[in-house]
Each structure stands twice: as C-alpha cells, then as structure tokens.
Design a protein around this motif. Structure first.
Motif, PDB file in Angstrom:
ATOM      1  N   TRP A 173     -25.379 -74.351  20.968  1.00  0.00           N
ATOM      2  CA  TRP A 173     -25.349 -75.735  20.511  1.00  0.00           C
ATOM      3  C   TRP A 173     -26.398 -75.952  19.435  1.00  0.00           C
ATOM      4  O   TRP A 173     -27.411 -75.271  19.360  1.00  0.00           O
ATOM      5  CB  TRP A 173     -25.554 -76.691  21.685  1.00  0.00           C
ATOM      6  CG  TRP A 173     -26.589 -76.308  22.673  1.00  0.00           C
ATOM      7  CD1 TRP A 173     -27.933 -76.372  22.547  1.00  0.00           C
ATOM      8  CD2 TRP A 173     -26.341 -75.778  23.986  1.00  0.00           C
ATOM      9  NE1 TRP A 173     -28.553 -75.932  23.691  1.00  0.00           N
ATOM     10  CE2 TRP A 173     -27.603 -75.571  24.601  1.00  0.00           C
ATOM     11  CE3 TRP A 173     -25.188 -75.485  24.719  1.00  0.00           C
ATOM     12  CZ2 TRP A 173     -27.738 -75.076  25.891  1.00  0.00           C
ATOM     13  CZ3 TRP A 173     -25.319 -74.997  26.000  1.00  0.00           C
ATOM     14  CH2 TRP A 173     -26.575 -74.792  26.570  1.00  0.00           C
ATOM     15  N   PRO A 174     -26.163 -76.934  18.559  1.00  0.00           N
ATOM     16  CA  PRO A 174     -27.013 -77.132  17.381  1.00  0.00           C
ATOM     17  C   PRO A 174     -28.451 -77.524  17.728  1.00  0.00           C
ATOM     18  O   PRO A 174     -28.720 -78.148  18.753  1.00  0.00           O
ATOM     19  CB  PRO A 174     -26.310 -78.259  16.622  1.00  0.00           C
ATOM     20  CG  PRO A 174     -24.897 -78.201  17.085  1.00  0.00           C
ATOM     21  CD  PRO A 174     -24.965 -77.792  18.525  1.00  0.00           C
ATOM     22  N   GLU A 175     -29.347 -77.162  16.805  1.00  0.00           N
ATOM     23  CA  GLU A 175     -30.756 -77.532  16.900  1.00  0.00           C
ATOM     24  C   GLU A 175     -31.033 -78.734  16.002  1.00  0.00           C
ATOM     25  O   GLU A 175     -30.121 -79.270  15.364  1.00  0.00           O
ATOM     26  CB  GLU A 175     -31.625 -76.344  16.494  1.00  0.00           C
ATOM     27  CG  GLU A 175     -31.382 -75.090  17.321  1.00  0.00           C
ATOM     28  CD  GLU A 175     -32.204 -73.918  16.824  1.00  0.00           C
ATOM     29  OE1 GLU A 175     -33.341 -73.783  17.288  1.00  0.00           O
ATOM     30  OE2 GLU A 175     -31.711 -73.163  15.974  1.00  0.00           O
ATOM     31  N   ASN A 176     -32.300 -79.152  15.927  1.00  0.00           N
ATOM     32  CA  ASN A 176     -32.645 -80.218  14.995  1.00  0.00           C
ATOM     33  C   ASN A 176     -32.739 -79.644  13.579  1.00  0.00           C
ATOM     34  O   ASN A 176     -32.489 -78.470  13.348  1.00  0.00           O
ATOM     35  CB  ASN A 176     -33.940 -80.933  15.411  1.00  0.00           C
ATOM     36  CG  ASN A 176     -35.151 -80.009  15.418  1.00  0.00           C
ATOM     37  OD1 ASN A 176     -35.156 -78.936  14.813  1.00  0.00           O
ATOM     38  ND2 ASN A 176     -36.199 -80.425  16.116  1.00  0.00           N
ATOM     39  N   PHE A 177     -33.109 -80.483  12.639  1.00  0.00           N
ATOM     40  CA  PHE A 177     -33.103 -80.073  11.236  1.00  0.00           C
ATOM     41  C   PHE A 177     -34.000 -78.870  10.985  1.00  0.00           C
ATOM     42  O   PHE A 177     -33.623 -77.925  10.296  1.00  0.00           O
ATOM     43  CB  PHE A 177     -33.532 -81.253  10.354  1.00  0.00           C
ATOM     44  CG  PHE A 177     -33.570 -80.931   8.881  1.00  0.00           C
ATOM     45  CD1 PHE A 177     -32.401 -80.813   8.145  1.00  0.00           C
ATOM     46  CD2 PHE A 177     -34.781 -80.738   8.228  1.00  0.00           C
ATOM     47  CE1 PHE A 177     -32.437 -80.522   6.794  1.00  0.00           C
ATOM     48  CE2 PHE A 177     -34.828 -80.440   6.879  1.00  0.00           C
ATOM     49  CZ  PHE A 177     -33.644 -80.339   6.166  1.00  0.00           C
TER      50      PHE A 177
END
Length: 342
Positions: A173-177
C-alpha cells in the motif's frame, strides 16, 4: 413467552459463516490451481474474524470484484509487515467493480477502489479506502503501478463473480509523499527539496494560512486528501535560477506550489479530463488529452503528465514536465473549493 430474536440472530450469523465457508473453499481451490497456495494459507484465517467475515460476505454477494492474487514466489519474498496482517493484505488486493471490458495502455491507467481503509495506512478524504492502479506497459504485460518491486499480471482466471489476476509481487500500500519520492518516484528529488525549503520556512514562521499549511503538510503526510501536480527534476532544473529567486520570497513560492495542488480531493488520472478543479491558491485547473498525452493547464501554463497516479497514503501525485509558475491567488475561491470537495 420465549424471545426468538436472539435465536434468529444466531441462525443468521451461522448462515453467514456457512456461506462464507462455502465461498472461501471454492475460492481457495481456484487459487491453489493458479499457483497461489501461500495466499490460501493467509486467507484461510479470514472467516475466524468479524473483519474477515465482512470481507468474505462482500465479495461473495454476486457483485463483480477483482482479486490481485500474489503467487507463491511473491508471498515468500514479501516483507513480514505485509503478511502478518491477513485482513489488511487481502483488503488491499480486492478491488470493487467490473473491469473485464477495460484495457488501458500506459500512460493511461485503470484505477480501482480496494477495501483497505485502516487509518494507520490510509488517510484519504472522507475516510475513503485506498486504490490500486494498473495498466499495460510497452512489453505487453499488465503492470500494477506504484510498487517498489515491479508487479505484473502473470495469469488471469475467475471464480464466480471474482476475476483473479495472479501477480508476481505482493502489492504494497502507498506511503506518504516522502516515502514515494524515495521509493516510487525518485525523479521528484528536486521538487521535494523545494517543498522541504517551503516547509521549513512555514514551521519557522508565525503567519500561517490554509495555503501555507497545505504545502507544508505534503511532506509530513498529515493532510487528508489532495492531488499534486509535481514537476520532475528536469523541469525544476530548467528554471533553477528562478526557483532560487522565488524561494527568497516566501509568499510567492508558497503561492506557486499551492497552484500545483487540488486541496481536499484525490483525483486520479481517469477522472481528470472533462472536469474542472480549483487549486489550493484559488486558480482554475483544466485538463485535456490527445494522441501525445494528457495535459494540465492553469492560467496560460500547460504541462504534460509524464507519470500519472503516483499513489500516496493521503492523496495522489501526477508527475509533470513543466513547473506551473503561476503567482496568482484567490484564497476565497480556494476555501470554497476545498469545502465543496471534502
């Protein structure tokens, strides 16, 4: 008089478990035949929890779903933090919707909403669950985008209402910027440095506005829902002298960066064309697409989207080939747009 309600509720609960068990058995058999035995071991624990029963009940209801099923090699190579939580892992691999008739060739993408909405990992607006993006690359294979390890669809099969895409890597799943820059989009290093400079000036200052906060919180991941049009390193380097000049004027550089952001809404590339949005500085975005690509325009400035749908834990970024040097702002329009989008 005997109260039959508890008995009825118990019978209904048992019926749900039985339905889930039957569905799960058939799904597990199909996955084993597809070379995903390790995934069946992870999924077998689902029916023993209320969360797992909810997920199974949802995907066995006859509606269309896509299951991205990591093969045995993918599971054996996956980080333990992914496989230790079967519910979250499966939740991010199940997408709601019928995509059987859709086929996109990169940079056009297909985006589907998963069941993963654990707030430890997902901070999208309106408590929406996270998405997955995929597309056919030039090699002719379907690739799941935004992954540290390239994940390709190696086989397709079905079980009832579920389309199963066997994939070569467990989907992360995606991380922060900040995490995305280091892992998924290293060509944003120069832009990240610019945002970091603005963030530092924000936290050192005292005159904070909504616009300033929007820019500052991109790096920290604290902002819930936004769309970022992020110039790549080549675009930043092309105007490097001007960027240095703009950074010396805190108000001006914050306005420029805010004009790269849609505040309060995560807008994925299939949703851009044909709609209008307002930047975090109150300027109007418009979008177009032709044979050469997809474009974003603000004022008189136009940039091509080079890499769409860099997914983030709290939004989405689209990498562009130009810096949108727009120093105009209308904070009343920005505030109205943000309230309307959340």
């Amino acid at each position: 008089m005997v109260n039959l309600l508890p008995l009825a509720l118990l019978a209904a609960a048992n019926a749900v478990v039985a339905q889930n068990t039957t569905f799960l058995a058939g799904l597990m058999s199909t996955l084993e035949d597809a070379g995903c035995t390790s995934l069946t071991h992870i999924a077998s624990s689902l029916n023993g929890t209320s969360q797992g029963q909810y997920l199974l009940k949802s995907i066995s209801n006859g509606d269309s779903y896509v299951l991205f099923a990591p093969n045995d090699g993918a599971v054996s190579n996956a980080p333990s933090n992914m496989t230790d939580n079967p519910f979250n892992l499966l939740s991010y691999h199940v997408v709601s919707g019928n995509f059987s008739g859709q086929s996109t060739t990169y940079p056009n993408t297909t985006v589907g909403r998963t069941f993963l909405n654990d707030t430890t990992y997902v901070k999208l607006e309106g408590n929406r669950s996270q998405v997955v993006a995929w597309s056919t690359r030039s090699d002719g294979h379907v690739h799941v985008l935004n992954q540290r390890n390239d994940s390709t669809v190696t086989n397709t099969t079905t079980y009832g209402n579920v389309t199963i895409y066997v994939v070569s890597s467990v989907l992360e799943w995606p991380e922060n910027f900040s995490g995305a820059v280091s892992a998924d989009a290293p060509n944003l290093d120069a832009f990240s440095a610019t945002v970091s400079n603005v963030t530092q000036s924000f936290y050192n200052g005292t005159d904070h506005t909504t616009k300033d906060e929007t820019v500052a919180e991109i790096i920290g991941g604290g902002f819930q829902g936004f769309t970022l049009f992020a110039p790549n390193t080549s675009a930043i380097e092309a105007i490097s002298g001007n960027i240095t000049m703009y950074e010396q004027n805190a108000t001006q550089i914050q306005t420029i960066l805010a004009n790269h952001i849609i505040n309060g809404t995560s807008v994925y590339s299939p949703e851009l064309v044909g709609k209008s949005y307002t930047s975090a500085a109150g300027q109007a975005f418009s979008f177009s697409i032709n044979a050469t690509g997809q474009y974003v325009k603000i004022g008189s400035l136009t940039a091509r989207i080079l890499q769409p749908d860099v997914l983030l834990s709290n939004g989405v970024a689209h990498i562009i080939d130009q810096v949108l040097v727009d120093t105009q702002e209308d904070m009343s329009a920005a505030s109205s747009a943000c309230v309307g989008d959340v």
